[in-house]
Enzyme design. Structure first.
Site, PDB file in Angstrom:
ATOM      1  N   GLY A  98       0.797  -1.220   0.000  1.00 51.59           N
ATOM      2  CA  GLY A  98       0.000   0.000   0.000  1.00 51.59           C
ATOM      3  C   GLY A  98       0.828   1.268   0.000  1.00 51.59           C
ATOM      4  O   GLY A  98       0.280   2.365   0.078  1.00 51.59           O
ATOM      5  N   GLU A 106      -5.332  -4.155  -4.762  1.00 47.95           N
ATOM      6  CA  GLU A 106      -4.307  -5.208  -4.715  1.00 47.95           C
ATOM      7  C   GLU A 106      -4.824  -6.407  -3.930  1.00 47.95           C
ATOM      8  O   GLU A 106      -4.637  -7.557  -4.319  1.00 47.95           O
ATOM      9  CB  GLU A 106      -3.024  -4.657  -4.074  1.00 47.95           C
ATOM     10  CG  GLU A 106      -2.315  -3.662  -4.984  1.00 47.95           C
ATOM     11  CD  GLU A 106      -1.158  -2.934  -4.323  1.00 47.95           C
ATOM     12  OE1 GLU A 106      -1.060  -2.941  -3.086  1.00 47.95           O
ATOM     13  OE2 GLU A 106      -0.349  -2.348  -5.065  1.00 47.95           O
TER      14      GLU A 106
END
Ligand code: 5RP
Length: 221
Positions: A98, A106
């Site tokens: 992140g 993701e």
């Protein structure tokens, strides 16, 4: 190219071997993944790829530029392979992700893929996750509330200035927490109202970690 960048490129090149011709590929976000996308073009592998599901607008653009069709995960079903980078990886292949603010997509693409191939340079390998501030994607109106709840966990939450995610949310980075029980912390943060996603990949770790370094490639499963 810096030694770190070269290591990222080596890891990305090793991941090309996981591409299954004719399949839809999951593609993550970040500088290591950018090498992976560039290498798909350089090694003339575009024709082998039916299409890609991407975890960010930035990666989607890069994929389109090299001629890979970008597909909607709702149309593709389960993916065979997902290739993405990480900010930290522990020996159990649990990850912090992140740093590029793409954690929610993701996590979705990783969850929908049979095999998650993580590519990284050696600086990302740690024994205990948490030196890298843990990204948390948050609904904007819940920013203060979630910040106070994260503070109770013992770390220092900091709003990532000027960043709005592809989903229209903000990122709070949680600094200073040594993550000795990643599964428990992932569950705890997921349960805070207003949290969209935490960048801790413990329930769905990587299946393969390819580490590039000046000494060469190491593949950990
Ligand atoms: C983006 C990510 C990236 O995978 C992570 O930040 C690693 O990036 P890089 O490959 O540039 O080191 O999680 O949200």
């Amino acid at each position: 190219m810096s030694p770190q960048d070269l290591a990222k490129r080596q890891a990305a090149e090793a991941a090309l071997a996981y591409i299954e011709p004719g399949e839809v590929l999951g593609v993550g976000t970040g500088s290591t993944v950018n090498h992976f996308i560039d290498l798909i073009a350089e090694k003339r592998l575009v024709a082998d790829i039916k299409g890609a599901v991407s975890s960010s607008n930035a990666s989607s653009e890069r994929l389109k530029q090299i001629g890979v069709p970008v597909l909607d995960l709702n149309q593709t079903g389960e993916l065979s392979i997902y290739v993405d980078g990480a900010d930290e990886a522990n020996p159990a292949l649990q990850l912090i992700k992140g740093g590029g603010a793409a954690l929610t997509r993701e996590k979705i693409v990783a969850a929908a893929s049979r095999k998650f191939v993580c590519i990284a340079d050696r600086s990302k390998q740690v024994d205990v996750l948490g030196k890298f501030p843990l990204p948390v994607e948050v609904i904007p109106m819940a920013q203060s509330y979630v910040g106070r709840e994260l503070f109770k966990l013992g770390g220092k939450p900091k709003l990532r200035d000027g960043v709005i995610t592809d989903n229209g949310n903000v990122i709070i980075d949680l600094h200073g927490v040594a993550i000795t029980d990643p599964l428990a912390l992932e569950t705890t943060i997921n349960q805070i109202t207003g949290v969209v996603c935490v960048g801790l990949f413990a329930r769905r770790p990587a299946d393969v970690l390819i580490v590039g370094s000046t000494d060469g490639i190491q593949t950990i499963t």
